[in-house]
Write a protein that holds these residues in place. Structure first.
Motif, mmCIF file in Angstrom:
data_model
loop_
_atom_site.group_PDB
_atom_site.id
_atom_site.type_symbol
_atom_site.label_atom_id
_atom_site.label_comp_id
_atom_site.label_asym_id
_atom_site.label_seq_id
_atom_site.Cartn_x
_atom_site.Cartn_y
_atom_site.Cartn_z
ATOM 1 N N GLY A 85 26.540 -14.893 20.911
ATOM 2 C CA GLY A 85 25.643 -14.596 22.012
ATOM 3 C C GLY A 85 26.354 -14.476 23.342
ATOM 4 O O GLY A 85 27.572 -14.303 23.411
ATOM 5 N N GLY A 91 21.301 -18.410 24.724
ATOM 6 C CA GLY A 91 22.047 -17.171 24.760
ATOM 7 C C GLY A 91 22.428 -16.601 23.409
ATOM 8 O O GLY A 91 23.070 -15.559 23.348
ATOM 9 N N VAL A 100 31.101 -12.546 25.684
ATOM 10 C CA VAL A 100 30.296 -13.088 24.591
ATOM 11 C C VAL A 100 31.071 -14.214 23.915
ATOM 12 O O VAL A 100 32.284 -14.338 24.071
ATOM 13 C CB VAL A 100 29.926 -11.997 23.553
ATOM 14 N N LYS A 149 24.171 -18.187 28.891
ATOM 15 C CA LYS A 149 22.876 -18.222 29.575
ATOM 16 C C LYS A 149 22.586 -19.582 30.196
ATOM 17 O O LYS A 149 21.816 -19.682 31.123
ATOM 18 C CB LYS A 149 21.743 -17.916 28.585
ATOM 19 N N GLU A 170 31.288 -16.636 20.112
ATOM 20 C CA GLU A 170 30.903 -16.834 18.721
ATOM 21 C C GLU A 170 31.273 -18.258 18.355
ATOM 22 O O GLU A 170 32.293 -18.774 18.810
ATOM 23 C CB GLU A 170 31.646 -15.872 17.792
ATOM 24 N N LYS A 188 14.405 -13.823 16.878
ATOM 25 C CA LYS A 188 14.558 -14.592 18.117
ATOM 26 C C LYS A 188 13.970 -15.993 17.998
ATOM 27 O O LYS A 188 14.309 -16.880 18.768
ATOM 28 C CB LYS A 188 13.929 -13.861 19.303
ATOM 29 N N ARG A 200 22.324 -14.489 20.251
ATOM 30 C CA ARG A 200 21.674 -13.246 19.829
ATOM 31 C C ARG A 200 21.581 -13.169 18.314
ATOM 32 O O ARG A 200 20.691 -12.516 17.780
ATOM 33 C CB ARG A 200 22.451 -12.045 20.356
ATOM 34 N N THR A 201 22.538 -13.802 17.636
ATOM 35 C CA THR A 201 22.510 -13.834 16.174
ATOM 36 C C THR A 201 22.757 -15.259 15.704
ATOM 37 O O THR A 201 23.478 -16.025 16.352
ATOM 38 C CB THR A 201 23.584 -12.915 15.552
ATOM 39 N N ARG A 202 22.137 -15.603 14.599
ATOM 40 C CA ARG A 202 22.304 -16.901 13.975
ATOM 41 C C ARG A 202 22.249 -16.700 12.470
ATOM 42 O O ARG A 202 21.486 -15.866 11.983
ATOM 43 C CB ARG A 202 21.183 -17.864 14.377
#
Length: 136
Positions: A68, A26, A121, A71, A123, A7, A28-30
């Motif tokens: 993600g 927002g 979501v 947000k 991407e 995170k 969640r993955t990178r």
């Protein structure tokens, strides 16, 4: 280097070119991947017929991806606008305990999806568009 929390890996966009970086909210993955193309200089006189490569001769590139949920209206709008404009901006990827990779990138993919019983979501994928820097 000790284990780090995912995170804390941040993707930031310089929206105006002035160094005013906005965190892409927002995610969640990178991920970041570095690649370098090799240049084969093997010829009939290469020792033992082993392939020879030209040192420092290939094209280097970096690809950043992330996924993600929505947000932050401000960063969502910036990303959409940059994608549709095909604009190149400076970005930062902060890797905790390692350093910051920064430089020009272009958003080359922007995808939206949603499940009937889940959230929408997104991407995104970025490709390097010039020389990148690294700072500890």
């Amino acid at each position: 280097m000790a284990a780090q929390s995912g995170k804390d890996m941040l993707l930031k966009l310089d929206r105006t070119g002035s160094g005013d970086f906005l965190t892409v909210a927002g995610l969640r993955t990178r991920a970041i991947a570095f690649n370098a193309a090799s240049i084969d200089v093997t010829d009939a006189e290469s020792a033992g017929r082993w392939r020879e490569l030209l040192a420092g001769g290939g094209i280097k590139r970096a690809a950043v991806s992330g996924a993600g949920i929505f947000k932050d209206r401000e960063s969502d709008a910036e990303i959409r606008a940059l994608f549709f404009a095909g604009a190149i901006r400076d970005w930062q990827l902060i890797l905790p305990g390692f350093g910051t990779i920064s430089g020009p990138f272009q958003i080359v993919a922007l995808e939206f999806s949603g499940d009937h019983a889940g959230e929408v979501v997104f991407e995104l994928a970025l490709e390097s568009a010039g020389e990148l820097g690294f700072a500890v």
